[in-house]
Design a protein around this motif. Sequence first.
Motif, short mmCIF file in Angstrom:
data_model
loop_
_atom_site.label_atom_id
_atom_site.label_comp_id
_atom_site.label_asym_id
_atom_site.label_seq_id
_atom_site.Cartn_x
_atom_site.Cartn_y
_atom_site.Cartn_z
N UNK A 18 0.83 -1.20 0.00
CA UNK A 18 0.00 0.00 0.00
C UNK A 18 0.87 1.26 0.00
N UNK A 19 1.86 1.30 0.87
CA UNK A 19 2.73 2.47 0.94
C UNK A 19 3.59 2.59 -0.31
N UNK A 20 4.01 1.44 -0.87
CA UNK A 20 4.78 1.48 -2.11
C UNK A 20 3.95 2.05 -3.25
N UNK A 21 2.67 1.68 -3.31
CA UNK A 21 1.80 2.21 -4.36
C UNK A 21 1.69 3.73 -4.26
N UNK A 22 1.61 4.24 -3.02
CA UNK A 22 1.55 5.69 -2.83
C UNK A 22 2.84 6.36 -3.29
N UNK A 23 3.99 5.83 -2.83
CA UNK A 23 5.29 6.42 -3.19
C UNK A 23 5.54 6.28 -4.69
N UNK A 24 5.21 5.14 -5.25
CA UNK A 24 5.41 4.93 -6.68
C UNK A 24 4.54 5.89 -7.50
N UNK A 25 3.33 6.14 -7.04
CA UNK A 25 2.46 7.09 -7.72
C UNK A 25 3.05 8.49 -7.73
N UNK A 26 3.70 8.87 -6.63
CA UNK A 26 4.32 10.19 -6.56
C UNK A 26 5.56 10.27 -7.43
N UNK A 27 6.41 9.26 -7.36
CA UNK A 27 7.66 9.27 -8.12
C UNK A 27 7.40 9.21 -9.62
N UNK A 28 6.35 8.53 -10.03
CA UNK A 28 6.05 8.42 -11.46
C UNK A 28 5.04 9.46 -11.93
N UNK A 29 4.71 10.43 -11.07
CA UNK A 29 3.81 11.51 -11.48
C UNK A 29 4.57 12.49 -12.38
N UNK A 30 3.87 13.50 -12.88
CA UNK A 30 4.53 14.49 -13.73
C UNK A 30 5.62 15.22 -12.96
N UNK A 31 5.40 15.48 -11.66
CA UNK A 31 6.41 16.16 -10.87
C UNK A 31 7.64 15.28 -10.68
N UNK A 32 7.42 14.00 -10.37
CA UNK A 32 8.53 13.06 -10.21
C UNK A 32 9.32 12.89 -11.50
N UNK A 33 8.59 12.79 -12.62
CA UNK A 33 9.27 12.68 -13.91
C UNK A 33 10.10 13.93 -14.21
N UNK A 34 9.56 15.09 -13.87
CA UNK A 34 10.30 16.34 -14.10
C UNK A 34 11.56 16.39 -13.25
N UNK A 35 11.44 16.01 -11.98
CA UNK A 35 12.61 16.01 -11.09
C UNK A 35 13.67 15.04 -11.60
N UNK A 36 13.25 13.84 -12.01
CA UNK A 36 14.21 12.85 -12.51
C UNK A 36 14.85 13.31 -13.81
N UNK A 37 14.06 13.92 -14.70
CA UNK A 37 14.59 14.41 -15.98
C UNK A 37 15.64 15.51 -15.75
N UNK A 38 15.31 16.45 -14.89
CA UNK A 38 16.25 17.54 -14.62
C UNK A 38 17.49 17.05 -13.89
N UNK A 39 17.33 16.05 -13.04
CA UNK A 39 18.49 15.47 -12.35
C UNK A 39 19.39 14.75 -13.33
N UNK A 40 18.80 14.05 -14.28
CA UNK A 40 19.60 13.39 -15.30
C UNK A 40 20.36 14.40 -16.14
N UNK A 41 19.69 15.52 -16.49
CA UNK A 41 20.38 16.58 -17.23
C UNK A 41 21.54 17.14 -16.41
N UNK A 42 21.34 17.33 -15.11
CA UNK A 42 22.40 17.88 -14.26
C UNK A 42 23.60 16.93 -14.19
N UNK A 43 23.34 15.63 -14.17
CA UNK A 43 24.44 14.66 -14.14
C UNK A 43 25.24 14.73 -15.43
N UNK A 44 24.56 14.77 -16.57
CA UNK A 44 25.26 14.86 -17.85
C UNK A 44 26.02 16.18 -17.97
N UNK A 45 25.40 17.28 -17.53
CA UNK A 45 26.07 18.58 -17.58
C UNK A 45 27.33 18.57 -16.73
#
Length: 90
Positions: A18-45
């Motif tokens: 149940x708690x994993x479903x909640x956390x997974x929903x947040x991490x895979x939301x538009x906000x989570x995707x944006x944070x992960x995308x920008x973090x990936x860009x920062x690593x490459x930069x």
Amino acid sequence: VAALMIVWWLLAASTGPEYFAFANGFVTSWFGDLVMFLSLWAIWYHTLAGVRHLIWDNAKMLEIDKAEMLGWMVIIGSAVLTVFSVVVLW
């Protein structure tokens, strides 16, 4: 922020479905995707900027026009590598 989200996601996975479903929903939301995308860009930069500094440490491409070109190569290269990484990992 991305590191905290990943740790939270892993802890939620070990807590229960149940708690994993909640956390997974947040991490895979538009906000989570944006944070992960920008973090990936920062690593490459950061990686490409480190390569640029290694070039400068060898006293190469220190002229203003070449140094500016390297700066643009870091920006464009990090964007291209980020998009490539997302496409490959998707």
